[in-house]
Design a protein around this motif. Structure first.
Motif, PDB file in Angstrom:
ATOM      1  N   UNK A 176      67.651  24.768 -17.035  1.00 24.47           N
ATOM      2  CA  UNK A 176      66.853  25.446 -15.999  1.00 24.47           C
ATOM      3  C   UNK A 176      65.369  25.099 -16.079  1.00 24.47           C
ATOM      4  N   UNK A 177      65.050  23.929 -16.626  1.00 23.83           N
ATOM      5  CA  UNK A 177      63.652  23.477 -16.625  1.00 23.83           C
ATOM      6  C   UNK A 177      63.292  22.783 -15.309  1.00 23.83           C
ATOM      7  N   UNK A 178      64.294  22.223 -14.635  1.00 21.69           N
ATOM      8  CA  UNK A 178      64.103  21.496 -13.374  1.00 21.69           C
ATOM      9  C   UNK A 178      63.109  20.345 -13.544  1.00 21.69           C
ATOM     10  N   UNK A 179      63.250  19.623 -14.662  1.00 25.14           N
ATOM     11  CA  UNK A 179      62.330  18.518 -14.958  1.00 25.14           C
ATOM     12  C   UNK A 179      63.048  17.176 -15.039  1.00 25.14           C
ATOM     13  N   UNK A 180      64.078  17.070 -15.896  1.00 23.55           N
ATOM     14  CA  UNK A 180      64.803  15.810 -16.080  1.00 23.55           C
ATOM     15  C   UNK A 180      66.269  16.086 -16.374  1.00 23.55           C
ATOM     16  N   UNK A 181      67.141  15.527 -15.573  1.00 25.49           N
ATOM     17  CA  UNK A 181      68.582  15.653 -15.806  1.00 25.49           C
ATOM     18  C   UNK A 181      69.173  14.257 -15.905  1.00 25.49           C
ATOM     19  N   UNK A 182      70.190  14.093 -16.752  1.00 21.11           N
ATOM     20  CA  UNK A 182      70.696  12.753 -17.054  1.00 21.11           C
ATOM     21  C   UNK A 182      72.219  12.697 -17.066  1.00 21.11           C
ATOM     22  N   UNK A 183      72.738  11.521 -16.689  1.00 22.48           N
ATOM     23  CA  UNK A 183      74.144  11.204 -16.933  1.00 22.48           C
ATOM     24  C   UNK A 183      74.185  10.136 -18.031  1.00 22.48           C
ATOM     25  N   UNK A 184      75.305  10.081 -18.749  1.00 24.57           N
ATOM     26  CA  UNK A 184      75.456   9.114 -19.846  1.00 24.57           C
ATOM     27  C   UNK A 184      76.640   8.207 -19.538  1.00 24.57           C
ATOM     28  N   UNK A 185      76.399   6.907 -19.588  1.00 21.46           N
ATOM     29  CA  UNK A 185      77.453   5.908 -19.399  1.00 21.46           C
ATOM     30  C   UNK A 185      76.919   4.589 -19.947  1.00 21.46           C
ATOM     31  N   UNK A 186      77.827   3.720 -20.354  1.00 17.36           N
ATOM     32  CA  UNK A 186      77.437   2.402 -20.889  1.00 17.36           C
ATOM     33  C   UNK A 186      76.454   2.526 -22.063  1.00 17.36           C
ATOM     34  N   UNK A 187      76.647   3.562 -22.884  1.00 14.08           N
ATOM     35  CA  UNK A 187      75.874   3.696 -24.113  1.00 14.08           C
ATOM     36  C   UNK A 187      74.487   4.276 -23.980  1.00 14.08           C
TER      37      UNK A 187
END
Length: 389
Positions: A176-187
């Motif tokens: 709930x920071x609404x700053x940086x969200x990430x997906x992880x794939x290919x290491x």
């Protein structure tokens, strides 16, 4: 620690769950690897708190799972072995005897076309054919950078390309920071990106979505908006936040994620209501939503009901259709968790998630059948079935 080989027998399972609340990324990765360690492990789907130092976590996971393919995302809370969790990492390991997972990174998200979607889906179907012997059925899962604002565009194209393949997913969070969200794939962790996973299995399964909202009489018309930015400037020809504050009887300066969770708005498509959750209030009294809301949309005020009866009915119906559940991979809107905390339902909800072996995460939006939706519980229930083939 020794582990039992994960071959098919009456005492083993085709997939296995793991969780770690260790804050050190190397320790967390080691604990997951220890819990999932067996010779048939081929793929690991994980969900991690954004509190972890992500470059170090990526390195640790790549080291501990050197022989497996990893895919996952950051969260606004985790659904793990203990039910609701925060500041942790949770994972589901898939045996190559029972599953094929074909995985692709979608980047950039802007201008993603139906032709691109068809190409990606065709490639994943081809990989599945090579990986999986026997007549498996498919389902698809999407994971998105939850602050990319590109879900609607990409999901519509993917849904058309997937045809009759059932689909669900969730948008990554960051506590709930609404700053940086990430997906992880290919290491590696990526933002401004999405992941498409095509699962193939002979196990019975059902993709579902459910929510616990009842419509009220109040309707609000979006009279000024920027759908691409998910920003609503006016409701009923007045400043949007002003109208919403009046609706909730809460002063504008006190509007918060909890207010939004307890006082949702929804659009009606056909006979069904789909929640459009508010993300934040701006100084100009506009509102940003987690889903696209266009000018001319009619929003209906919704009233949350208790969480558990809806979940219990949903899972009971699925069990009637597919038999005894083995595990559920779930995407649960973070606003539902906030609501459960406020209403004193969190412990009971956590117990339900544990009992039904739900592994997943709290999202910034859920995906189902090509739609981007909010304040739902969406996922796939995997049944025990006959594991041999």
């Amino acid at each position: 620690m020794t582990s039992t080989p994960w071959a098919f027998s009456e005492t083993s399972q085709p997939l296995k769950a793991a969780s770690s609340s260790a804050s050190d990324p190397w320790q967390a990765a080691r604990e997951l690897a220890t819990q999932l360690n067996h010779p048939d492990l081929r793929w690991v789907v994980f969900f991690c708190s954004a509190e972890y130092p992500l470059p170090q976590l990526a390195q640790a996971l790549n080291t501990e799972f050197a022989g497996q393919e990893l895919v996952g995302c950051t969260t606004a809370g985790e659904l793990g072995l203990q039910g609701y969790a925060q500041g942790s990492i949770t994972a589901l390991g898939f045996s190559q005897q029972a599953f094929s997972l074909a995985i692709t990174l979608i980047q950039p998200l802007e201008n993603f076309s139906l032709a691109s979607a068809q190409q990606e889906v065709n490639q994943l179907l081809e990989i599945s054919k090579q990986n999986f012997s026997g007549q498996g059925r498919h389902f698809a899962m999407t994971l998105f950078d939850g602050l990319s604002s590109q879900e609607e565009l990409v999901l519509v194209a993917l849904n058309a390309a997937l045809g009759g393949i059932p689909h669900f997913g969730g948008s990554a969070g960051d506590d709930i920071r609404l700053a940086n969200t990430h997906v992880f794939v290919k290491g590696a962790f990526h933002n401004r990106a999405a992941v498409l996973i095509l699962f193939t299995t002979q196990l019975p399964f059902e993709v579902f979505t459910t929510h616990h909202m009842q419509p009220l009489e109040t309707k609000l018309v979006v009279t000024e908006a920027d759908a691409a930015q998910r920003r609503v400037y006016e409701l009923n020809a007045r400043p949007a936040a002003e109208v919403y504050a009046e609706l909730t009887a809460i002063p504008i300066e006190q509007l918060s994620p909890l207010t939004f969770a307890l006082n949702p708005l929804a659009v009606k498509l056909g006979q069904d209501f789909y929640v459009r959750s508010i993300q934040q209030v701006h100084a100009d009294l506009s509102l940003t939503f987690y889903c696209a809301v266009g000018k001319g949309s009619v929003l209906t005020a919704m009233q949350p009901q208790p969480l558990l009866p809806d979940l219990q009915q949903c899972f009971a119906r699925i069990r009637e259709r597919i038999g005894k559940p083995l595990m559920t991979l779930g995407c649960d809107c973070f606003l539902r968790r906030l609501e459960s905390e406020q209403q004193g339902e969190k412990e009971a909800a956590s117990a339900f998630l544990r009992k039904h072996r739900v592994i997943g995460f709290n999202t910034y939006g859920e995906h189902h059948a090509g739609l981007h939706i909010n304040q739902t519980f969406t996922g796939v229930v995997l049944g025990e079935g006959d594991a041999s083939h």
